[in-house]
Design a protein around this motif. Structure first.
Motif, PDB file in Angstrom:
ATOM      1  N   THR A  72       6.583 -46.874 -38.087  1.00  0.00           N
ATOM      2  CA  THR A  72       5.626 -46.260 -37.163  1.00  0.00           C
ATOM      3  C   THR A  72       5.744 -44.745 -37.210  1.00  0.00           C
ATOM      4  O   THR A  72       4.739 -44.028 -37.158  1.00  0.00           O
TER       5      THR A  72
ATOM      6  N   LYS B 220       3.916 -43.448 -40.251  1.00  0.00           N
ATOM      7  CA  LYS B 220       2.466 -43.421 -40.040  1.00  0.00           C
ATOM      8  C   LYS B 220       2.062 -42.214 -39.195  1.00  0.00           C
ATOM      9  O   LYS B 220       1.075 -41.536 -39.496  1.00  0.00           O
TER      10      LYS B 220
ATOM     11  N   GLY C 232       4.678 -43.960 -28.698  1.00  0.00           N
ATOM     12  CA  GLY C 232       4.009 -44.842 -29.644  1.00  0.00           C
ATOM     13  C   GLY C 232       2.998 -44.079 -30.477  1.00  0.00           C
ATOM     14  O   GLY C 232       2.773 -42.887 -30.280  1.00  0.00           O
TER      15      GLY C 232
END
Length: 114
Positions: free
Chosen positions: A12, A15, A103
């Motif tokens: 993550t 990304k 996130g």
């Protein structure tokens, strides 16, 4: 300048870092494994976001904690656990200077940063 906190080899994180680079947005990457968790910022994150958001309760680090620690979790306990186990923090944690975002979702980054 933005600061993005996390662990370099997290998918993550990769990304999010790629998205920032491709968007031409300057940032500083703070790697918990190399630089540790900034204790002064950790208090602010826990106050602002709450331990429930900051700690990744779906990861293996959370599952490895003993049950009594998980059940007694509050901001103070979370701080101690995070300082001992930085990989328990939900990743990435993006600090724009005015807000903290946990996130990665490309659409969310797009809306906040462009």
């Amino acid at each position: 300048m933005l600061t993005i906190y996390g662990i370099k080899n997290c998918d993550t994180m990769k990304k999010a870092l790629k998205w920032l680079t491709d968007a031409g947005i300057d940032y500083h990457f703070h790697d918990y494994k190399k630089e540790g968790v900034p204790a002064d910022k950790l208090d602010a994150w826990l106050d602002e976001l709450g331990w429930e958001a900051v700690i990744n309760r779906r990861g293996t680090t959370w599952r490895k904690l003993d049950e009594s620690t998980r059940e007694a979790m509050d901001n103070d306990t979370a701080k101690a656990v995070i300082l001992d186990n930085p990989s328990i923090i939900k990743r990435p944690l993006l600090d724009t200077g005015s807000e903290r975002v946990l996130g990665f979702k490309a659409d969310d980054y797009e809306a906040r940063l462009k």
